[in-house]
Motif scaffolding. Structure first.
Motif, PDB file in Angstrom:
ATOM      1  N   GLY A  62      -7.298  -4.443  -4.298  1.00 32.83           N
ATOM      2  CA  GLY A  62      -7.541  -3.055  -4.677  1.00 32.83           C
ATOM      3  C   GLY A  62      -7.640  -2.882  -6.172  1.00 32.83           C
ATOM      4  O   GLY A  62      -6.960  -3.569  -6.939  1.00 32.83           O
ATOM      5  N   ASP A  88     -12.833  -0.342 -11.134  1.00 35.54           N
ATOM      6  CA  ASP A  88     -11.720  -1.014 -10.470  1.00 35.54           C
ATOM      7  C   ASP A  88     -11.210  -2.175 -11.308  1.00 35.54           C
ATOM      8  O   ASP A  88      -9.997  -2.361 -11.481  1.00 35.54           O
ATOM      9  CB  ASP A  88     -12.158  -1.531  -9.094  1.00 35.54           C
ATOM     10  CG  ASP A  88     -12.252  -0.435  -8.053  1.00 35.54           C
ATOM     11  OD1 ASP A  88     -11.569   0.594  -8.198  1.00 35.54           O
ATOM     12  OD2 ASP A  88     -13.015  -0.609  -7.078  1.00 35.54           O
ATOM     13  N   ARG A 110      -7.031   2.108  -6.837  1.00 38.04           N
ATOM     14  CA  ARG A 110      -6.026   2.546  -5.862  1.00 38.04           C
ATOM     15  C   ARG A 110      -4.740   1.725  -5.936  1.00 38.04           C
ATOM     16  O   ARG A 110      -3.694   2.170  -5.432  1.00 38.04           O
ATOM     17  CB  ARG A 110      -6.591   2.475  -4.450  1.00 38.04           C
ATOM     18  CG  ARG A 110      -7.017   1.088  -3.978  1.00 38.04           C
ATOM     19  CD  ARG A 110      -7.649   1.144  -2.594  1.00 38.04           C
ATOM     20  NE  ARG A 110      -8.307  -0.083  -2.183  1.00 38.04           N
ATOM     21  CZ  ARG A 110      -7.701  -1.107  -1.588  1.00 38.04           C
ATOM     22  NH1 ARG A 110      -6.406  -1.022  -1.319  1.00 38.04           N
ATOM     23  NH2 ARG A 110      -8.371  -2.182  -1.234  1.00 38.04           N
ATOM     24  N   SER A 111      -4.800   0.549  -6.539  1.00 38.99           N
ATOM     25  CA  SER A 111      -3.615  -0.304  -6.633  1.00 38.99           C
ATOM     26  C   SER A 111      -3.083  -0.430  -8.059  1.00 38.99           C
ATOM     27  O   SER A 111      -2.153  -1.205  -8.307  1.00 38.99           O
ATOM     28  CB  SER A 111      -3.941  -1.703  -6.090  1.00 38.99           C
ATOM     29  OG  SER A 111      -4.306  -1.640  -4.728  1.00 38.99           O
ATOM     30  N   THR A 131     -12.521  -6.800  -0.295  1.00 38.51           N
ATOM     31  CA  THR A 131     -11.096  -7.014  -0.076  1.00 38.51           C
ATOM     32  C   THR A 131     -10.884  -7.204   1.425  1.00 38.51           C
ATOM     33  O   THR A 131     -10.940  -6.239   2.189  1.00 38.51           O
ATOM     34  CB  THR A 131     -10.280  -5.824  -0.604  1.00 38.51           C
ATOM     35  OG1 THR A 131     -10.842  -4.588  -0.126  1.00 38.51           O
ATOM     36  CG2 THR A 131     -10.305  -5.799  -2.130  1.00 38.51           C
ATOM     37  N   GLN A 186       0.803  -1.224   0.000  1.00 41.17           N
ATOM     38  CA  GLN A 186       0.000   0.000   0.000  1.00 41.17           C
ATOM     39  C   GLN A 186       0.838   1.277   0.000  1.00 41.17           C
ATOM     40  O   GLN A 186       0.406   2.322  -0.510  1.00 41.17           O
ATOM     41  CB  GLN A 186      -0.948   0.010   1.208  1.00 41.17           C
ATOM     42  CG  GLN A 186      -2.100  -0.969   1.112  1.00 41.17           C
ATOM     43  CD  GLN A 186      -1.761  -2.333   1.696  1.00 41.17           C
ATOM     44  OE1 GLN A 186      -0.607  -2.648   1.932  1.00 41.17           O
ATOM     45  NE2 GLN A 186      -2.796  -3.137   1.942  1.00 41.17           N
ATOM     46  N   SER A 205      -9.271  -4.984   4.122  1.00 38.80           N
ATOM     47  CA  SER A 205      -9.939  -3.743   4.524  1.00 38.80           C
ATOM     48  C   SER A 205     -11.048  -3.985   5.534  1.00 38.80           C
ATOM     49  O   SER A 205     -11.948  -3.152   5.692  1.00 38.80           O
ATOM     50  CB  SER A 205     -10.518  -3.043   3.279  1.00 38.80           C
ATOM     51  OG  SER A 205      -9.519  -2.747   2.337  1.00 38.80           O
TER      52      SER A 205
END
Length: 311
Positions: A162, A213, A165-166, A187, A136, A190
């Motif tokens: 992710g 995503d 964001r990933s 996920t 992350q 989280s």
């Protein structure tokens, strides 16, 4: 079903889905494999499965199974059974290491158990999770830890959670030569942010975000994407929208592949199991019964017998 995007791939029968025709880069409608020897499950090849085989299965319209594994012995059983992809998941935290969630799992733990799974197999593609806190921070952190799994454990690919964001992490890993399986929808890392394990993608806005995503990790170079705890119709729409395979877990029949945590699948998990789990055996009862039989024979003096003793 919610409207997901203005353009989608054709449906299985070749008819464009509502909202437009398929993008030029999308593959043709999938067809059953004409050569069963090439199948991921049940095929004749004894070499290691690769990400190219995964892509070819998508083109053939072939569905395939994936299971988790955390040790050499169990992995060898699944490998001999023909399971083409084994995931050394951070689910080891819940079902193998005694943690309450996947969050505490470390790189050392993933690396050690991934190496064991690799040693116990000959054919399966071994995919290892990047645990919470291992990617992350930055793409560079992700590359450092993914490289460790490839070099020290010998895995063929890594998985990370992710979507948008990933995407930068996925892009750097792929460009550096490390295949990536992405993971969107629910996920589990989280869990503290979710406050549990809720189904993802319900409602128009959430469905649109899930599609974004999935497309983000595809565009970043992921060779496949796990869809976890997603409404079945939405997962099917996402699968038709992508040219990479989707791996469902609690995402319905429309995905290209299905994965289960092996201790859930084999009935070893105690207590509550998710709704999407089907138990194909009751190993908890079998092992418990064997342990009791052993204990009773020891207490009763019938084990070891002469045939179990040296002279």
């Amino acid at each position: 079903m919610t409207q997901l995007s203005p353009a989608r791939n054709p449906s299985a029968d070749g008819t464009p889905t509502p909202g437009g025709t398929a993008a030029a880069s999308a593959p043709a409608a999938a067809k059953p494999a004409s050569d069963s020897s090439k199948a991921l499950y049940g095929g004749k090849s004894s070499r290691r499965v690769t990400v190219r085989d995964i892509a070819a299965a998508k083109e053939r319209g072939e569905k395939w199974p994936m299971l988790t594994a955390y040790d050499a012995m169990t992995a060898s059983v699944f490998d001999e059974a023909g399971i083409p992809v084994l995931l050394v998941g951070d689910s080891m935290g819940n079902c193998h290491l005694g943690y309450e969630s996947t969050v505490p799992v470390t790189m050392d733990e993933i690396t050690i158990l991934s190496a064991a799974v690799v040693r116990g197999t000959k054919r399966a593609l071994i995919v290892a999770d990047l645990p919470f806190g291992a990617f992350q921070e930055s793409p560079v952190q992700a590359l450092r830890n993914a490289t460790r799994l490839v070099k020290e454990a010998g895995v063929g690919a890594v998985k990370l959670e992710g979507g948008e964001r990933s995407a930068h992490q996925v892009e750097l890993l792929v460009s550096s030569g490390i295949p990536v399986m992405a993971h969107v929808g629910l996920t589990p890392q989280s869990v503290n942010a979710y406050g549990g394990y809720p189904v993802q993608g319900r409602g128009e806005e959430a469905a649109q975000q899930l599609l974004r995503d999935a497309k983000a990790v595809q565009d970043a170079g992921a060779f496949s994407v796990v869809l976890e705890a997603v409404p079945a119709e939405l997962a099917a729409e996402v699968t038709r929208s992508l040219h990479i395979p989707t791996v469902g877990i609690g995402a319905g029949i429309g995905c290209d592949a299905q994965v289960l945590v092996w201790t859930d699948m084999a009935g070893l998990t105690s207590g509550h199991v998710p709704r999407f789990v089907k138990q194909y055996a009751n190993l908890r009862e079998v092992l418990g019964g064997a342990a009791k039989d052993f204990a009773e024979e020891v207490v009763g003096g019938s084990f070891p017998a002469k045939e179990h003793s040296f002279r």
